[in-house]
Scaffold this motif. Structure first.
Motif, PDB file in Angstrom:
ATOM      1  N   LEU A 104      -1.008 -10.896  19.626  1.00 57.09           N
ATOM      2  CA  LEU A 104      -1.902  -9.703  19.816  1.00 57.09           C
ATOM      3  C   LEU A 104      -2.525  -9.532  21.235  1.00 57.09           C
ATOM      4  O   LEU A 104      -2.753  -8.441  21.667  1.00 57.09           O
ATOM      5  CB  LEU A 104      -2.885  -9.558  18.783  1.00 57.09           C
ATOM      6  CG  LEU A 104      -2.305  -9.375  17.273  1.00 57.09           C
ATOM      7  CD1 LEU A 104      -3.507  -9.182  16.253  1.00 57.09           C
ATOM      8  CD2 LEU A 104      -1.465  -8.159  17.236  1.00 57.09           C
ATOM      9  N   THR A 105      -2.696 -10.647  21.842  1.00 65.42           N
ATOM     10  CA  THR A 105      -3.517 -10.604  23.207  1.00 65.42           C
ATOM     11  C   THR A 105      -2.556 -10.915  24.464  1.00 65.42           C
ATOM     12  O   THR A 105      -3.078 -10.862  25.404  1.00 65.42           O
ATOM     13  CB  THR A 105      -4.753 -11.637  23.103  1.00 65.42           C
ATOM     14  OG1 THR A 105      -4.228 -12.783  23.056  1.00 65.42           O
ATOM     15  CG2 THR A 105      -5.691 -11.096  22.226  1.00 65.42           C
ATOM     16  N   LYS A 106      -1.290 -11.029  24.052  1.00 68.51           N
ATOM     17  CA  LYS A 106      -0.257 -11.237  25.065  1.00 68.51           C
ATOM     18  C   LYS A 106      -0.312 -10.146  26.139  1.00 68.51           C
ATOM     19  O   LYS A 106      -0.267  -9.017  25.879  1.00 68.51           O
ATOM     20  CB  LYS A 106       1.164 -11.379  24.409  1.00 68.51           C
ATOM     21  CG  LYS A 106       2.310 -11.712  25.334  1.00 68.51           C
ATOM     22  CD  LYS A 106       3.652 -12.019  24.563  1.00 68.51           C
ATOM     23  CE  LYS A 106       4.741 -12.054  25.505  1.00 68.51           C
ATOM     24  NZ  LYS A 106       5.763 -12.018  24.847  1.00 68.51           N
ATOM     25  N   PRO A 107      -0.409 -10.523  27.341  1.00 71.21           N
ATOM     26  CA  PRO A 107      -0.478  -9.567  28.532  1.00 71.21           C
ATOM     27  C   PRO A 107       0.748  -8.583  28.637  1.00 71.21           C
ATOM     28  O   PRO A 107       2.005  -9.057  28.336  1.00 71.21           O
ATOM     29  CB  PRO A 107      -0.387 -10.297  30.079  1.00 71.21           C
ATOM     30  CG  PRO A 107      -1.025 -11.899  29.287  1.00 71.21           C
ATOM     31  CD  PRO A 107      -0.454 -11.997  28.033  1.00 71.21           C
ATOM     32  N   GLY A 108       0.732  -7.345  28.631  1.00 68.47           N
ATOM     33  CA  GLY A 108       1.617  -6.330  28.702  1.00 68.47           C
ATOM     34  C   GLY A 108       2.124  -6.006  27.396  1.00 68.47           C
ATOM     35  O   GLY A 108       3.043  -5.066  27.374  1.00 68.47           O
ATOM     36  N   ARG A 109       1.592  -6.493  26.355  1.00 64.51           N
ATOM     37  CA  ARG A 109       1.931  -5.994  24.959  1.00 64.51           C
ATOM     38  C   ARG A 109       0.672  -5.121  24.252  1.00 64.51           C
ATOM     39  O   ARG A 109      -0.500  -5.605  24.425  1.00 64.51           O
ATOM     40  CB  ARG A 109       2.034  -7.249  23.902  1.00 64.51           C
ATOM     41  CG  ARG A 109       2.419  -6.824  22.706  1.00 64.51           C
ATOM     42  CD  ARG A 109       3.196  -8.156  21.777  1.00 64.51           C
ATOM     43  NE  ARG A 109       3.433  -7.387  20.629  1.00 64.51           N
ATOM     44  CZ  ARG A 109       4.566  -7.817  20.076  1.00 64.51           C
ATOM     45  NH1 ARG A 109       5.139  -8.860  20.403  1.00 64.51           N
ATOM     46  NH2 ARG A 109       5.016  -7.401  18.992  1.00 64.51           N
ATOM     47  N   ARG A 110       1.016  -4.217  23.701  1.00 66.29           N
ATOM     48  CA  ARG A 110      -0.019  -3.162  23.178  1.00 66.29           C
ATOM     49  C   ARG A 110       0.038  -3.267  21.885  1.00 66.29           C
ATOM     50  O   ARG A 110       1.066  -3.841  21.235  1.00 66.29           O
ATOM     51  CB  ARG A 110       0.393  -1.719  23.540  1.00 66.29           C
ATOM     52  CG  ARG A 110       0.196  -1.518  25.123  1.00 66.29           C
ATOM     53  CD  ARG A 110       0.613  -0.129  25.263  1.00 66.29           C
ATOM     54  NE  ARG A 110       0.569   0.113  26.834  1.00 66.29           N
ATOM     55  CZ  ARG A 110       1.262   1.005  27.186  1.00 66.29           C
ATOM     56  NH1 ARG A 110       2.208   1.861  26.712  1.00 66.29           N
ATOM     57  NH2 ARG A 110       1.130   1.213  28.738  1.00 66.29           N
ATOM     58  N   LEU A 111      -1.041  -3.091  21.356  1.00 65.87           N
ATOM     59  CA  LEU A 111      -1.350  -3.019  19.660  1.00 65.87           C
ATOM     60  C   LEU A 111      -0.295  -2.189  19.043  1.00 65.87           C
ATOM     61  O   LEU A 111       0.150  -2.584  17.916  1.00 65.87           O
ATOM     62  CB  LEU A 111      -2.662  -2.713  19.558  1.00 65.87           C
ATOM     63  CG  LEU A 111      -3.105  -3.064  18.056  1.00 65.87           C
ATOM     64  CD1 LEU A 111      -3.078  -4.593  17.689  1.00 65.87           C
ATOM     65  CD2 LEU A 111      -4.569  -2.895  17.965  1.00 65.87           C
TER      66      LEU A 111
END
Length: 157
Positions: free
Chosen positions: A40-47
């Motif tokens: 969920l907190t991976k850079p570039g990934r949105r919720l």
């Protein structure tokens, strides 16, 4: 020491299986927690990109926006708001909804830029809201425009 007393000597009491399963469950929960935080907190990934979470998020945003627009319409019909402030409030809610669902900076876009963006389907509604808000001679009904805003929010994909 007589042999008859050896029957009273026993080894250590074994652990209960309950402790083993508790330790396994807590370890699994910890691993899932770290995987969830990483995903969920991976850079570039949105919720909204997470399949189940994104769908639930969109439904919650949609319900909140429809409720807010409906409350503004009720306040207008009750005489608490005039046409211009009601149109401004509906416009603000619609633009906030579009920003949260699409990621487009709808709250800051000019009307001329909207038809060329990903929120082009909302251009007519936003133009009507601006007309009611800034044109004192406008013949558009704020209640009708509010219902159109609710319909746009409900049908947005």
């Amino acid at each position: 020491m007589p042999d008859d007393l050896l029957r009273h000597v026993i080894g250590p009491t074994p652990y209960s299986a309950w402790w083993l399963w508790t330790a396994v469950a807590l370890t699994a929960a910890l691993v899932l927690w770290y995987v969830g935080v990483f995903v969920l907190t991976k850079p570039g990934r949105r919720l909204r990109d997470v399949p189940l979470v994104g769908a639930a998020r969109d439904v919650a945003i949609r319900h909140r926006a429809v409720r807010a627009v409906r409350e503004i319409g009720d306040r207008y019909r009750g005489g608490e708001l005039e046409a211009a402030p009601a149109a401004a409030a509906v416009s603000r809610e619609v633009r906030r909804f579009l920003n949260r669902v699409t990621g487009a900076p709808a709250e800051y876009m000019q009307l001329a830029d909207i038809p060329r963006s990903e929120i082009a389907a909302a251009a007519t509604l936003l133009e009507n809201l601006v007309d009611v808000q800034f044109n004192a001679a406008s013949e558009l009904d704020v209640a009708r425009v509010g219902r159109d805003a609710e319909e746009l929010i409900r049908s947005w994909t």
